[in-house]
Scaffold this motif. Structure first.
Motif, PDB file in Angstrom:
ATOM      1  N   GLU A  12      -2.071  -2.824  -8.303  1.00 22.68           N
ATOM      2  CA  GLU A  12      -0.755  -2.299  -7.949  1.00 22.68           C
ATOM      3  C   GLU A  12      -0.869  -0.933  -7.291  1.00 22.68           C
ATOM      4  O   GLU A  12      -0.198  -0.649  -6.295  1.00 22.68           O
ATOM      5  N   ARG A  13      -1.717  -0.067  -7.819  1.00 19.76           N
ATOM      6  CA  ARG A  13      -1.912   1.260  -7.234  1.00 19.76           C
ATOM      7  C   ARG A  13      -2.491   1.170  -5.830  1.00 19.76           C
ATOM      8  O   ARG A  13      -2.085   1.900  -4.928  1.00 19.76           O
ATOM      9  N   GLN A  14      -3.444   0.267  -5.638  1.00 21.95           N
ATOM     10  CA  GLN A  14      -4.045   0.105  -4.311  1.00 21.95           C
ATOM     11  C   GLN A  14      -3.020  -0.394  -3.295  1.00 21.95           C
ATOM     12  O   GLN A  14      -2.975   0.088  -2.164  1.00 21.95           O
ATOM     13  N   LEU A  15      -2.206  -1.352  -3.697  1.00 19.98           N
ATOM     14  CA  LEU A  15      -1.178  -1.880  -2.801  1.00 19.98           C
ATOM     15  C   LEU A  15      -0.135  -0.814  -2.468  1.00 19.98           C
ATOM     16  O   LEU A  15       0.302  -0.695  -1.314  1.00 19.98           O
ATOM     17  N   LEU A  16       0.255  -0.038  -3.466  1.00 22.75           N
ATOM     18  CA  LEU A  16       1.220   1.031  -3.236  1.00 22.75           C
ATOM     19  C   LEU A  16       0.649   2.088  -2.303  1.00 22.75           C
ATOM     20  O   LEU A  16       1.304   2.521  -1.346  1.00 22.75           O
ATOM     21  N   ARG A  17      -0.587   2.497  -2.528  1.00 20.97           N
ATOM     22  CA  ARG A  17      -1.236   3.498  -1.688  1.00 20.97           C
ATOM     23  C   ARG A  17      -1.350   3.005  -0.246  1.00 20.97           C
ATOM     24  O   ARG A  17      -1.082   3.732   0.708  1.00 20.97           O
ATOM     25  N   ARG A  18      -1.717   1.745  -0.078  1.00 25.47           N
ATOM     26  CA  ARG A  18      -1.859   1.173   1.263  1.00 25.47           C
ATOM     27  C   ARG A  18      -0.519   1.121   1.993  1.00 25.47           C
ATOM     28  O   ARG A  18      -0.437   1.424   3.178  1.00 25.47           O
ATOM     29  N   SER A  19       0.547   0.753   1.290  1.00 18.93           N
ATOM     30  CA  SER A  19       1.857   0.666   1.935  1.00 18.93           C
ATOM     31  C   SER A  19       2.395   2.057   2.290  1.00 18.93           C
ATOM     32  O   SER A  19       2.999   2.236   3.348  1.00 18.93           O
ATOM     33  N   VAL A  20       2.160   3.046   1.448  1.00 17.57           N
ATOM     34  CA  VAL A  20       2.601   4.405   1.755  1.00 17.57           C
ATOM     35  C   VAL A  20       1.847   4.945   2.963  1.00 17.57           C
ATOM     36  O   VAL A  20       2.429   5.581   3.841  1.00 17.57           O
ATOM     37  N   MET A  21       0.565   4.683   3.037  1.00 15.63           N
ATOM     38  CA  MET A  21      -0.227   5.140   4.180  1.00 15.63           C
ATOM     39  C   MET A  21       0.226   4.450   5.470  1.00 15.63           C
ATOM     40  O   MET A  21       0.290   5.074   6.524  1.00 15.63           O
ATOM     41  N   ALA A  22       0.574   3.176   5.390  1.00 18.61           N
ATOM     42  CA  ALA A  22       1.040   2.453   6.575  1.00 18.61           C
ATOM     43  C   ALA A  22       2.373   3.016   7.062  1.00 18.61           C
ATOM     44  O   ALA A  22       2.609   3.114   8.268  1.00 18.61           O
ATOM     45  N   LEU A  23       3.246   3.404   6.141  1.00 22.54           N
ATOM     46  CA  LEU A  23       4.528   3.985   6.532  1.00 22.54           C
ATOM     47  C   LEU A  23       4.357   5.369   7.144  1.00 22.54           C
ATOM     48  O   LEU A  23       5.057   5.734   8.084  1.00 22.54           O
ATOM     49  N   SER A  24       3.445   6.145   6.632  1.00 23.96           N
ATOM     50  CA  SER A  24       3.288   7.517   7.112  1.00 23.96           C
ATOM     51  C   SER A  24       2.541   7.603   8.432  1.00 23.96           C
ATOM     52  O   SER A  24       2.602   8.625   9.112  1.00 23.96           O
ATOM     53  N   GLU A  25       1.854   6.556   8.853  1.00 26.99           N
ATOM     54  CA  GLU A  25       1.114   6.592  10.116  1.00 26.99           C
ATOM     55  C   GLU A  25       2.029   6.719  11.318  1.00 26.99           C
ATOM     56  O   GLU A  25       1.720   7.413  12.273  1.00 26.99           O
ATOM     57  N   GLY A  26       3.177   6.079  11.292  1.00 26.29           N
ATOM     58  CA  GLY A  26       4.069   6.081  12.437  1.00 26.29           C
ATOM     59  C   GLY A  26       5.004   7.270  12.502  1.00 26.29           C
ATOM     60  O   GLY A  26       5.745   7.428  13.451  1.00 26.29           O
TER      61      GLY A  26
END
Length: 94
Positions: A12-26
């Motif tokens: 769950e932590r890995q998925l959350l971290r990955r989704s937050v990073m994907a949102l912040s890239e743009g």
């Protein structure tokens, strides 16, 4: 049982971290204070690729090369519906 709970927490932590990073890239962020400017706020571009928000702009004496308004993610993808039907002539009541 405990081991499966721990592994699901890690996933769950890995998925959350990955989704937050994907949102912040743009997103644009200020190079001065590292915050994301709010919608409608101006972000100023300087030579060398540096970007500053309205709050940090006062710290620099040089003029920005350009500036633009920060838009939301849906900007440019929304559709405005306009009535393009021809007007009908009304009949006169005799």
């Amino acid at each position: 049982m405990l081991r499966s709970l721990q592994s699901s927490d890690v996933l769950e932590r890995q998925l959350l971290r990955r989704s937050v990073m994907a949102l912040s890239e743009g997103r644009d962020s200020c190079d001065g204070c590292h915050r994301t400017p709010l919608l409608g706020e101006r972000i100023h571009h300087y030579e060398g690729g540096r970007k500053l928000c309205e709050l940090c702009r006062g710290e620099r004496r040089e003029q920005p090369v350009g500036s633009r308004v920060v838009h939301g993610g849906e900007h440019g993808t929304t559709v405005r519906i306009t009535d393009q039907r021809p007007e009908r002539r009304r009949r006169r009541a005799a």
